[in-house]
Design a protein around this motif. Structure first.
Motif, PDB file in Angstrom:
ATOM      1  N   VAL A 385      36.563  44.867  28.899  1.00 17.31           N
ATOM      2  CA  VAL A 385      36.459  44.746  30.359  1.00 17.31           C
ATOM      3  C   VAL A 385      37.016  46.000  31.009  1.00 17.31           C
ATOM      4  CG1 VAL A 385      37.127  43.406  32.396  1.00 17.31           C
ATOM      5  CG2 VAL A 385      36.740  42.239  30.209  1.00 17.31           C
ATOM      6  N   GLU A 386      36.323  46.478  32.008  1.00 14.72           N
ATOM      7  CA  GLU A 386      36.842  47.537  32.872  1.00 14.72           C
ATOM      8  C   GLU A 386      37.048  46.953  34.257  1.00 14.72           C
ATOM      9  OE1 GLU A 386      34.295  50.905  32.873  1.00 14.72           O
ATOM     10  OE2 GLU A 386      34.278  51.118  30.691  1.00 14.72           O
ATOM     11  N   GLU A 387      38.244  47.127  34.770  1.00 17.01           N
ATOM     12  CA  GLU A 387      38.565  46.557  36.077  1.00 17.01           C
ATOM     13  C   GLU A 387      39.273  47.622  36.910  1.00 17.01           C
ATOM     14  OE1 GLU A 387      40.468  42.449  37.936  1.00 17.01           O
ATOM     15  OE2 GLU A 387      39.837  42.596  35.848  1.00 17.01           O
ATOM     16  N   VAL A 388      38.748  47.880  38.099  1.00 17.20           N
ATOM     17  CA  VAL A 388      39.282  48.911  38.985  1.00 17.20           C
ATOM     18  C   VAL A 388      39.608  48.281  40.327  1.00 17.20           C
ATOM     19  CG1 VAL A 388      38.879  51.150  40.080  1.00 17.20           C
ATOM     20  CG2 VAL A 388      37.879  50.668  37.838  1.00 17.20           C
ATOM     21  N   ALA A 389      40.817  48.563  40.827  1.00 17.66           N
ATOM     22  CA  ALA A 389      41.241  48.042  42.123  1.00 17.66           C
ATOM     23  C   ALA A 389      41.692  49.197  43.009  1.00 17.66           C
ATOM     24  CB  ALA A 389      42.374  47.037  41.949  1.00 17.66           C
ATOM     25  N   TYR A 390      41.109  49.270  44.206  1.00 23.28           N
ATOM     26  CA  TYR A 390      41.520  50.243  45.207  1.00 23.28           C
ATOM     27  C   TYR A 390      42.192  49.489  46.359  1.00 23.28           C
ATOM     28  CZ  TYR A 390      37.733  52.889  42.935  1.00 23.28           C
ATOM     29  OH  TYR A 390      36.906  53.496  42.027  1.00 23.28           O
ATOM     30  N   SER A 391      43.175  50.103  46.982  1.00 20.42           N
ATOM     31  CA  SER A 391      43.821  49.455  48.118  1.00 20.42           C
ATOM     32  C   SER A 391      44.209  50.491  49.159  1.00 20.42           C
ATOM     33  CB  SER A 391      45.067  48.680  47.673  1.00 20.42           C
ATOM     34  OG  SER A 391      46.077  49.554  47.207  1.00 20.42           O
ATOM     35  N   ALA A 392      44.269  50.024  50.399  1.00 22.41           N
ATOM     36  CA  ALA A 392      44.772  50.834  51.507  1.00 22.41           C
ATOM     37  C   ALA A 392      45.471  49.891  52.474  1.00 22.41           C
ATOM     38  CB  ALA A 392      43.631  51.574  52.215  1.00 22.41           C
ATOM     39  N   HIS A 393      46.601  50.296  52.962  1.00 21.32           N
ATOM     40  CA  HIS A 393      47.278  49.454  53.943  1.00 21.32           C
ATOM     41  C   HIS A 393      47.891  50.309  55.038  1.00 21.32           C
ATOM     42  CE1 HIS A 393      50.863  50.312  51.331  1.00 21.32           C
ATOM     43  NE2 HIS A 393      51.476  50.329  52.497  1.00 21.32           N
TER      44      HIS A 393
END
Length: 677
Positions: A385-393
């Motif tokens: 599995v490849e899992e990518v998470a991007y975030s901005a706050h």
């Protein structure tokens, strides 16, 4: 989704950016109402300018002499948190908070030295959070925040989060040797010094323990940590490395009917070959820099190599009367990423906080198979599995007047997953999802030494990518929380806090005892109240009491009842500590958690659990001290965990629903000698 090369490139860009960026302001937490920390040795709460009554900081002094059975019990300094275990001592613990059976920490996010601990799409359960690598003697501080009200909180933080940091500098060397009943042995060398233009901190630890189990735990932990820091509160850099490796035998929960019939003792097992091995190798970097009196920039980067092989048997011979029901779960991955933060005091009233984050999980091999003696003979699932998470706050902290302040925040998260099923190509696929989460915190006061708080926030947890691609489960399940709280400091030396909270989840992740995994179920609602009291009547005595009551219910009628199995209603923790200043110290801790519904209809309940731990120590000289730790002082035969499900203990037995429990250890003595040089 892009391929692994692009994922790695993105992560490395983030790491390079953080390494070259003018680097973190050391005081306070980004984008939230500025916190005034009381640093004497009894304070374990952020006071004054905190953004919620359910936010706090635990300092090293509160952990130093605290009696603990497990490293993760440092989290029991978070009011209302309970840490237990339902299998061998090397497995991640069970976490309970605010009406949650958090299983292995789903919906409570843990971070260590800036790196996430919770695992997405994990071989055993979503959000799996193994804190057995912790060395409590090295902890400088633990910052906790309950609820989804904080823009800095992302995946798994609906119930709250904790960020653990080790010391940046130590000037002495410490050798600590411990021994106790049931084969417990531990040796720890830690210390620090100055060289290469900065400060060094290190630790080397080895622990072995058999426990009271009929099949010895044979638990072994090897732990090495090193950290280099330079700079000051305005500008600096910290780089740390962790090596952790552990092996153990497992003693899974057993059916109560077998204990009642005399076929098993409380400490027996129905499968003597369960257990596991795990490792965590981590490299992390944190930087901080004040660009000016009003502007600060922070950066964090990390890379973690993680692996687990875990064999368990919860139903014994229910499914396979010949070979048994043992399963072996495995997980092999590298995760890496980083965060970049920017703070700007716009004027005397408003401050702006911005943050960007990236996390990449390259899960090379994850799955489960039927096994005998930990050897898989039939694979049930296997995937990469490849899992990518991007975030901005972003958040704006506004101090409108001396007695009125707000934080208005917004967080954006985007997830992409790609599953390569190694057994069935029909289950291959990829999915994407995103969520926008508003946050609001309001503070009034203090009025006559009482400060009032109103908090609102939306959050989420991610779900296992395999269930998302192959089973129609949503990638992100959202939550929404509300909180009213107050802190009162009217009496000298006393701090009292009261919180009323409500939390709604779109989907509940419930631990399935007969399967050993978490399962996504219906929407839930939790309401509750927390009361905390900390009192220091003298310089040498500290008293603390925490009480939490909560109610968790399914909100859409999926089952023949609305109770969330194993959710905890009532928790009481209390303690006292003595630091005489005359060469001796002592502590006493009490923890109670009440009966829990084990089925949705509420017809089956667990018993309550009460445990008291104590320790006492004496300084033999300026360099040497001796301490005694007593776990389960009153030798109570309570259970750490209880479930209700069907099992077949022997091949010819009937398939019967029953209580299945894992007991607390009996009264156990441990002695430690500590030498500083």
């Amino acid at each position: 989704m892009k391929n692994r090369l692009i994922h790695g490139l993105l992560a490395n860009v983030a790491v390079a950016f953080s390494l070259t960026a003018v680097p973190v302001y050391a005081g306070g937490v980004h984008g939230e109402i500025e916190e005034m920390l009381v640093t004497d040795h009894v304070a374990n709460r952020q006071q004054g300018e905190a953004e919620a009554a359910s936010v706090g900081t635990v300092l090293s002094e509160q952990i130093e002499h605290r009696p603990m059975l497990r490293p993760a019990e440092v989290l029991e300094t978070v009011p209302g948190m309970v840490i237990t275990q339902h299998s061998g001592g090397g497995k991640a613990n069970q976490y309970f908070l605010r009406g949650f059976n958090l299983d292995h920490s789903t919906d409570f996010a843990n971070y260590f030295e800036g790196a996430p601990v919770n695992m997405v799409t994990h071989g055993h359960g979503q959000g799996y959070s193994d804190l057995n690598f912790l060395t409590p003697e090295l902890i400088d501080k633990l910052v906790y925040k309950k609820g989804p009200y904080h823009a800095s909180g992302g995946d798994f933080s609906s119930a709250g989060s904790a960020r653990i940091s080790y010391f940046k500098q130590l000037q002495t060397q410490t050798l600590k040797v411990s021994g106790g009943e049931d084969g417990y042995r531990r040796a720890l060398l830690l210390g620090g010094g100055e060289s290469a233009g900065g400060h060094w901190v290190y630790s080397v630890a080895k622990m072995v323990d058999d426990g009271p189990w009929t099949i010895p735990d044979e638990l072994e932990r090897d732990n090495i940590f090193i950290k280099h820091s330079r700079g000051d509160a305005h500008s600096g850099l910290s780089i740390s490395a962790l090596y952790f490796d552990s092996t153990w035998n497992g003693t899974d929960q057993i059916p109560q009917r077998e204990v009642d019939a005399g076929n098993l003792s409380r400490y027996d097992s129905l499968d003597d070959s369960t257990g596991g091995e795990t490792h965590r190798y981590q490299l992390s970097m944190q930087q901080w820099h004040a660009l000016s009196e009003r502007q600060r920039i922070t950066s964090t980067a990390y890379v973690v190599d993680y692996g687990l092989e875990l064999s368990g048997n919860f139903t014994y011979f229910a499914n396979d009367p010949l070979l048994g029901d043992q399963v072996t779960q495995f997980d092999d991955r590298v995760l890496f990423g980083g965060e970049l933060g920017y703070e700007w005091d716009l004027n005397a009233v408003h401050a702006l906080d911005l943050g960007l984050g990236l996390r990449v999980d390259d899960i090379r091999d994850v799955g489960v198979g039927k096994s005998v003696n930990r050897q898989i003979y039939a694979m049930d699932s296997r995937a990469s599995v490849e899992e990518v998470a991007y975030s901005a706050h972003a958040s704006v902290n506004s101090q409108w007047s001396e007695k009125f302040a707000t934080v208005v925040g917004l967080r954006y998260d985007q997830f992409s997953v790609e599953v390569d099923d190694k057994l069935n190509a029909a289950n291959d696929g990829d999915e994407q999802d995103q969520v926008l989460s508003p946050k609001l915190s309001v503070r009034f006061g203090p009025f006559a030494d009482t400060t009032f708080f109103v908090n609102f926030g939306q959050g989420y947890h991610s779900n296992d990518a395999r269930g998302v691609v192959g089973g129609g489960v949503p990638l992100l399940s959202e939550s929404e929380g509300y909180e009213l709280g107050l802190i009162n400091t009217s009496l000298d030396g006393l701090q009292l806090s009261l919180v009323v909270f409500k939390l709604d989840l779109d989907s509940e992740l419930v631990f399935v005892g007969d399967d050993g995994t978490t399962e996504a179920k219906d929407a839930t609602t939790r309401t509750g109240l927390e009361l905390s009291l900390y009192y220091r009547p003298t310089d040498w005595l500290v008293l603390d009491v925490d009480y939490t009551t909560s109610d968790a219910e399914f909100s859409e009628g999926e089952f023949d009842g609305d109770n969330v199995p194993d959710s905890i209603d009532d928790v009481v923790s209390a303690g006292l500590s003595i630091e005489s200043g005359k060469g001796y110290y002592g502590g006493l801790r009490l923890r109670y958690f009440g009966p829990r519904y084990l089925t949705e209809d509420g017809e089956r309940q667990s018993k309550s659990t009460l445990v008291v731990n104590a320790n006492v120590g004496v300084e033999l000289s300026d360099a040497m001290s001796l301490s005694l730790e007593v776990l389960n002082v009153f030798d109570r035969e309570d259970d750490d965990i209880t479930y209700w499900y069907e099992s077949r203990p022997t091949p010819g037995a009937a398939l019967v629903e029953d209580y299945h429990s894992h007991p607390m250890i009996p009264r156990t003595l441990r002695v430690s000698v500590t030498y500083q040089f």
